[in-house]
Design a protein around this motif. Sequence first.
Motif, PDB file in Angstrom:
ATOM      1  N   ARG A 236      -8.992  99.600  24.889  1.00  0.00           N
ATOM      2  CA  ARG A 236     -10.381  99.951  24.619  1.00  0.00           C
ATOM      3  C   ARG A 236     -10.810 101.187  25.404  1.00  0.00           C
ATOM      4  NH1 ARG A 236     -14.074  96.603  22.480  1.00  0.00           N
ATOM      5  NH2 ARG A 236     -15.173  98.590  22.396  1.00  0.00           N
ATOM      6  N   SER A 291      -5.284  90.508  14.821  1.00  0.00           N
ATOM      7  CA  SER A 291      -6.113  91.629  15.262  1.00  0.00           C
ATOM      8  C   SER A 291      -5.299  92.718  15.969  1.00  0.00           C
ATOM      9  CB  SER A 291      -7.209  91.116  16.200  1.00  0.00           C
ATOM     10  OG  SER A 291      -6.654  90.434  17.310  1.00  0.00           O
ATOM     11  N   ILE A 295      -5.799  96.624  14.960  1.00  0.00           N
ATOM     12  CA  ILE A 295      -6.251  97.661  15.890  1.00  0.00           C
ATOM     13  C   ILE A 295      -5.263  98.815  15.926  1.00  0.00           C
ATOM     14  CG2 ILE A 295      -6.749  98.152  18.320  1.00  0.00           C
ATOM     15  CD1 ILE A 295      -7.675  95.197  18.547  1.00  0.00           C
ATOM     16  N   THR A 299      -6.077 102.719  14.850  1.00  0.00           N
ATOM     17  CA  THR A 299      -5.931 103.799  15.821  1.00  0.00           C
ATOM     18  C   THR A 299      -5.278 105.030  15.195  1.00  0.00           C
ATOM     19  OG1 THR A 299      -5.780 102.196  17.621  1.00  0.00           O
ATOM     20  CG2 THR A 299      -4.931 104.396  18.063  1.00  0.00           C
ATOM     21  N   PHE A 336     -11.731  98.885  13.713  1.00  0.00           N
ATOM     22  CA  PHE A 336     -12.076  98.530  15.096  1.00  0.00           C
ATOM     23  C   PHE A 336     -13.172  97.472  15.142  1.00  0.00           C
ATOM     24  CE2 PHE A 336     -10.740 103.090  16.309  1.00  0.00           C
ATOM     25  CZ  PHE A 336      -9.444 102.684  16.559  1.00  0.00           C
ATOM     26  N   GLY A 339     -11.354  94.257  14.237  1.00  0.00           N
ATOM     27  CA  GLY A 339     -10.269  93.925  15.151  1.00  0.00           C
ATOM     28  C   GLY A 339     -10.718  93.656  16.569  1.00  0.00           C
ATOM     29  N   HIS A 340     -11.610  94.499  17.097  1.00  0.00           N
ATOM     30  CA  HIS A 340     -12.041  94.330  18.483  1.00  0.00           C
ATOM     31  C   HIS A 340     -12.781  93.012  18.680  1.00  0.00           C
ATOM     32  CE1 HIS A 340     -11.981  98.971  19.277  1.00  0.00           C
ATOM     33  NE2 HIS A 340     -10.793  98.430  19.266  1.00  0.00           N
ATOM     34  N   CYS A 401      -1.203  99.570  22.434  1.00  0.00           N
ATOM     35  CA  CYS A 401      -1.421  98.387  21.590  1.00  0.00           C
ATOM     36  C   CYS A 401      -0.214  97.446  21.618  1.00  0.00           C
ATOM     37  CB  CYS A 401      -1.704  98.801  20.140  1.00  0.00           C
ATOM     38  SG  CYS A 401      -3.392  99.363  19.852  1.00  0.00           S
TER      39      CYS A 401
END
Length: 408
Positions: A236, A291, A295, A299, A336, A339-340, A401
């Motif tokens: 993050r 997730s 992510i 990205t 994001f 996923g976040h 990741c």
Amino acid sequence: MSARAPWNRNERLGIANGWAVFLGDGFLSVSVVVTAFAAKLGAPNWVIGLLPAIAAGGWMLPQLLVAARVRALPHKLPVYRSAALVRTATYVAMVLTAALLSHQPALCLTLFILAMSLNALASGVSGLPFLEVVSKTVTPGRRPRFFATRNLYGGLLAFGAGLLVRAILGSDLAFPLNYALIFALGTAAFTFGYWIFGRVDEPPDPPQAPHGTRAELRAIPETLRDGHFRAFLNVRLLLAAGSMAEPFFAVYALRELHYAPAALGVFVMALTGAAPLSNVVWRRVAERKGSRRLIRYATVFAGLAPLWALTVGLLNLSAWAYLGVFLLSSVANQGFNLGHTNHLLNIAPEHARSRYIGTLNTLVGAALFTPVAGGLLADGLGYAPVFVLSALLCAAAWWRCGWLRRDA
């Protein structure tokens, strides 16, 4: 409850809230409309970089303090409702400032930024109660579908907002009334969204001992000892730093590529129109791959956006080619968003959920002010170094990741 069962009342209210918020975001898009408004007032790049930093960082920074206050509350919605009233008032202040004070650019910008800052802090106060309520009313197996449905139809509404932004900026309505009208439409949408979520029937939490702010701060090292949390925090932070280019996509198009102001509406349409389609795909990725994979894929799109902007500028291509920047950025951000949230809720222990959310968002919020540094870099060396550095930071986040928990 089955992931495919019909939505219950609380879930429907949460989804409707998302639709209204997406519509409001279409009108008050910080990366397109608000930054273009600041550029029209003659703001330097570091101030333009400050705007999305305030919006995103201000949302995250207060959350550790909020976590200390709301942990012991059986119901979190009253906190959300109070913050929503403050947010509505600040949106009204932004509309009035834009409409009445543009003839004094410095004063207009100062008051507008102050209203944005208060709005962002209030959103930070409401953000943690929102996630707490969602976590209590939407089961883990239904969350990917819940957020994807919010994003899917909300994106369609935001696309409609882009059409209106394009029509308003291309009309005979003079500056600043054109921007004030756009901000007013966004205010109406946000206000409705806050009201609808405030009607959720929140089940009470079991009693917990109250924790002060000092206790929350002392608990940070314990939270950081969780390797899964630490890995997510690293990703993050890198992604927050990599977002430094986003505020300058629209400004670069206006100041360097000299596209017409009406193109901003098309950019909003691209930014929002890609959301529904990408959410269909992202939801399937979240349900089938988890997730972590979501992510990582998002990205890649985030890193390609600044490189696309730089390529269009170097080749002197049209505004239609530049739409790719906002398509890539939108696809990344939707990934994001889904996923976040899912990753954090899945790795956080139930008894420490508020602390995990507050700690992560507070630490990441500080990193979201890197667009200010990006603005200073753009003022000194131009936009190209900002775009390249942003892409490199996204590449580093993609690599990190690999440390995320695979089953979250």
